[in-house]
Design a protein around this motif. Structure first.
Motif, PDB file in Angstrom:
ATOM      1  N   PHE A  60       0.823  -1.208   0.000  1.00  0.00           N
ATOM      2  CA  PHE A  60       0.000   0.000   0.000  1.00  0.00           C
ATOM      3  C   PHE A  60       0.859   1.261   0.000  1.00  0.00           C
ATOM      4  CE2 PHE A  60      -2.489   3.204   2.447  1.00  0.00           C
ATOM      5  CZ  PHE A  60      -3.490   3.410   1.512  1.00  0.00           C
ATOM      6  N   VAL A  61       1.863   1.318   0.899  1.00  0.00           N
ATOM      7  CA  VAL A  61       2.673   2.540   0.993  1.00  0.00           C
ATOM      8  C   VAL A  61       3.599   2.694  -0.213  1.00  0.00           C
ATOM      9  CG1 VAL A  61       2.585   2.797   3.490  1.00  0.00           C
ATOM     10  CG2 VAL A  61       4.344   1.348   2.479  1.00  0.00           C
ATOM     11  N   LEU A  62       4.069   1.589  -0.778  1.00  0.00           N
ATOM     12  CA  LEU A  62       4.915   1.689  -1.972  1.00  0.00           C
ATOM     13  C   LEU A  62       4.110   2.212  -3.162  1.00  0.00           C
ATOM     14  CD1 LEU A  62       7.063  -1.587  -1.742  1.00  0.00           C
ATOM     15  CD2 LEU A  62       7.782   0.760  -1.247  1.00  0.00           C
ATOM     16  N   ARG A  63       2.899   1.713  -3.316  1.00  0.00           N
ATOM     17  CA  ARG A  63       2.039   2.202  -4.401  1.00  0.00           C
ATOM     18  C   ARG A  63       1.728   3.685  -4.207  1.00  0.00           C
ATOM     19  NH1 ARG A  63      -0.888  -1.138  -7.809  1.00  0.00           N
ATOM     20  NH2 ARG A  63      -2.601   0.354  -7.774  1.00  0.00           N
ATOM     21  N   LYS A  64       1.471   4.079  -2.967  1.00  0.00           N
ATOM     22  CA  LYS A  64       1.172   5.488  -2.700  1.00  0.00           C
ATOM     23  C   LYS A  64       2.366   6.378  -3.020  1.00  0.00           C
ATOM     24  CE  LYS A  64      -1.413   6.970   0.587  1.00  0.00           C
ATOM     25  NZ  LYS A  64      -1.891   7.327   1.947  1.00  0.00           N
ATOM     26  N   GLN A  65       3.575   5.860  -2.809  1.00  0.00           N
ATOM     27  CA  GLN A  65       4.761   6.634  -3.159  1.00  0.00           C
ATOM     28  C   GLN A  65       4.845   6.854  -4.668  1.00  0.00           C
ATOM     29  OE1 GLN A  65       7.572   8.045  -1.345  1.00  0.00           O
ATOM     30  NE2 GLN A  65       5.964   7.997   0.208  1.00  0.00           N
ATOM     31  N   ILE A  66       4.521   5.823  -5.439  1.00  0.00           N
ATOM     32  CA  ILE A  66       4.531   5.973  -6.899  1.00  0.00           C
ATOM     33  C   ILE A  66       3.478   6.991  -7.331  1.00  0.00           C
ATOM     34  CG2 ILE A  66       4.265   4.796  -9.116  1.00  0.00           C
ATOM     35  CD1 ILE A  66       6.764   3.996  -7.553  1.00  0.00           C
ATOM     36  N   TYR A  67       2.277   6.908  -6.737  1.00  0.00           N
ATOM     37  CA  TYR A  67       1.231   7.895  -7.044  1.00  0.00           C
ATOM     38  C   TYR A  67       1.721   9.306  -6.734  1.00  0.00           C
ATOM     39  CZ  TYR A  67      -2.143   3.985  -7.078  1.00  0.00           C
ATOM     40  OH  TYR A  67      -2.812   2.825  -7.350  1.00  0.00           O
ATOM     41  N   LEU A  68       2.297   9.462  -5.552  1.00  0.00           N
ATOM     42  CA  LEU A  68       2.770  10.774  -5.112  1.00  0.00           C
ATOM     43  C   LEU A  68       3.813  11.335  -6.069  1.00  0.00           C
ATOM     44  CD1 LEU A  68       3.329  13.105  -3.092  1.00  0.00           C
ATOM     45  CD2 LEU A  68       4.811  11.519  -1.843  1.00  0.00           C
ATOM     46  N   LEU A  69       4.805  10.526  -6.405  1.00  0.00           N
ATOM     47  CA  LEU A  69       5.888  11.001  -7.263  1.00  0.00           C
ATOM     48  C   LEU A  69       5.385  11.329  -8.667  1.00  0.00           C
ATOM     49  CD1 LEU A  69       8.602   8.494  -6.021  1.00  0.00           C
ATOM     50  CD2 LEU A  69       8.609  10.975  -5.658  1.00  0.00           C
ATOM     51  N   PHE A  70       4.401  10.561  -9.144  1.00  0.00           N
ATOM     52  CA  PHE A  70       3.810  10.892 -10.446  1.00  0.00           C
ATOM     53  C   PHE A  70       3.020  12.194 -10.364  1.00  0.00           C
ATOM     54  CE2 PHE A  70       0.090  10.936 -13.214  1.00  0.00           C
ATOM     55  CZ  PHE A  70       0.703  10.909 -14.458  1.00  0.00           C
ATOM     56  N   ASP A  71       2.200  12.338  -9.323  1.00  0.00           N
ATOM     57  CA  ASP A  71       1.399  13.555  -9.174  1.00  0.00           C
ATOM     58  C   ASP A  71       2.286  14.795  -9.077  1.00  0.00           C
ATOM     59  OD1 ASP A  71      -0.977  12.213  -9.304  1.00  0.00           O
ATOM     60  OD2 ASP A  71      -1.398  12.264  -7.152  1.00  0.00           O
ATOM     61  N   MET A  72       3.416  14.669  -8.392  1.00  0.00           N
ATOM     62  CA  MET A  72       4.356  15.789  -8.302  1.00  0.00           C
ATOM     63  C   MET A  72       4.827  16.204  -9.690  1.00  0.00           C
ATOM     64  SD  MET A  72       6.613  14.477  -5.035  1.00  0.00           S
ATOM     65  CE  MET A  72       7.972  15.615  -5.375  1.00  0.00           C
ATOM     66  N   PHE A  73       5.126  15.213 -10.505  1.00  0.00           N
ATOM     67  CA  PHE A  73       5.608  15.477 -11.861  1.00  0.00           C
ATOM     68  C   PHE A  73       4.509  16.095 -12.716  1.00  0.00           C
ATOM     69  CE2 PHE A  73       6.885  13.537 -16.124  1.00  0.00           C
ATOM     70  CZ  PHE A  73       7.846  14.499 -16.384  1.00  0.00           C
ATOM     71  N   LYS A  74       3.333  15.496 -12.669  1.00  0.00           N
ATOM     72  CA  LYS A  74       2.220  15.987 -13.487  1.00  0.00           C
ATOM     73  C   LYS A  74       1.856  17.422 -13.127  1.00  0.00           C
ATOM     74  CE  LYS A  74      -2.529  14.835 -14.877  1.00  0.00           C
ATOM     75  NZ  LYS A  74      -3.686  13.924 -14.657  1.00  0.00           N
ATOM     76  N   ALA A  75       1.912  17.735 -11.847  1.00  0.00           N
ATOM     77  CA  ALA A  75       1.535  19.075 -11.393  1.00  0.00           C
ATOM     78  C   ALA A  75       2.597  20.120 -11.693  1.00  0.00           C
ATOM     79  CB  ALA A  75       1.248  19.052  -9.892  1.00  0.00           C
TER      80      ALA A  75
END
Length: 254
Positions: A60-75
């Motif tokens: 769960f936390v590893l997947r959330k890290q990938i989401y977070l890092l992608f969202d940072m890039f997209k934003a």
């Protein structure tokens, strides 16, 4: 004649006894070997079971890290890069680290607190990094006996990441009103973020090697953390927040 017969009988008895003893010893050794093999197999099975339990807690936390890092890039990017993303590693190229530094950490992030209040990107980063550290610490405390030393080393390296400490430091500074209104806080930590993401990817790959495919595990039947071309397209085209470039640093700050 009687002495000869008695001696012959003794010799035969000793020979027969020796053969029986040897056979029994061989039998005992075979049993011991079989028992030892069974014990080792059971121990390895037990170790594998707890290893999977340990990694399952990280999913769960590893997947959330990938989401977070992608969202940072997209934003932070002005436009979607002209690139065919096919796996997780494809995200973390030179373009990623050049663009994500333009993320304004004091702008509103696409998440809210449990109380429904807005969070800025710095709060979001700090919260997710803290959750990751907590999960990693629990896995090491509970399951280090069942994990290979290499796995424990990677977990501890990620947990002690300088990038996480950097985020914690500027979050503390924010709480003391020592940041001002400038959100260009990632400009100075490109190398720290790069080291962090590479260690994270290493742990994700170790995780993927350590878990099995299970038709009942998730809706798509896979416990592994993977991204393919279709998923990347969905993430980029998603109409929710963050929008592309919505948290990029304003030009008047640069």
């Amino acid at each position: 004649m009687n002495n000869f017969s008695l001696g012959g009988v003794c010799d035969l008895w000793l020979k027969d006894f020796s053969l029986n003893l040897a056979a029994e010893l061989v039998g005992i050794l075979v049993v011991l070997f079989t028992v030892n093999q069974t014990v080792e197999a059971n121990q390895e099975k037990e170790k594998k079971k707890f290893r999977e339990i340990a990694f399952r807690q990280l999913r769960f936390v590893l997947r959330k890290q990938i989401y977070l890092l992608f969202d940072m890039f997209k934003a932070s990017v002005e436009v979607k890069p002209d690139k065919d993303y096919q796996n997780i590693r494809d995200l973390f190229d030179e373009t990623y680290f050049q663009e994500v530094k333009f993320l304004d950490l004091l702008k509103v992030a696409p998440v809210v607190t449990p109380q429904g209040e807005e969070m800025d990107w710095l709060d979001y980063l700090y919260s997710e990094c803290s959750s990751l550290q907590s999960a990693l610490g629990q896995v090491v405390d509970r399951y280090s006996f069942y994990l290979d030393s290499q796995v424990v080393d990677v977990i501890e390296e990620l947990s002690a990441s300088v990038f996480i400490r950097f985020i914690g430091s500027i979050w503390d500074a924010k709480k003391m009103n020592a940041l001002g209104d400038r959100g260009d806080l990632l400009f100075a930590c490109k190398d720290l973020l790069q080291d962090y993401t590479m260690t994270l990817l290493e742990l994700v790959e170790i995780y993927n090697e350590s878990v099995t495919t299970d038709a009942n595990a998730t809706p798509d039947g896979v416990r592994q953390i993977n991204m393919d071309r279709s998923k990347w397209q969905d993430w980029w085209s998603h109409n929710g927040r963050p929008k592309i470039g919505e948290s990029r640093i304003s030009s008047d700050i640069l």
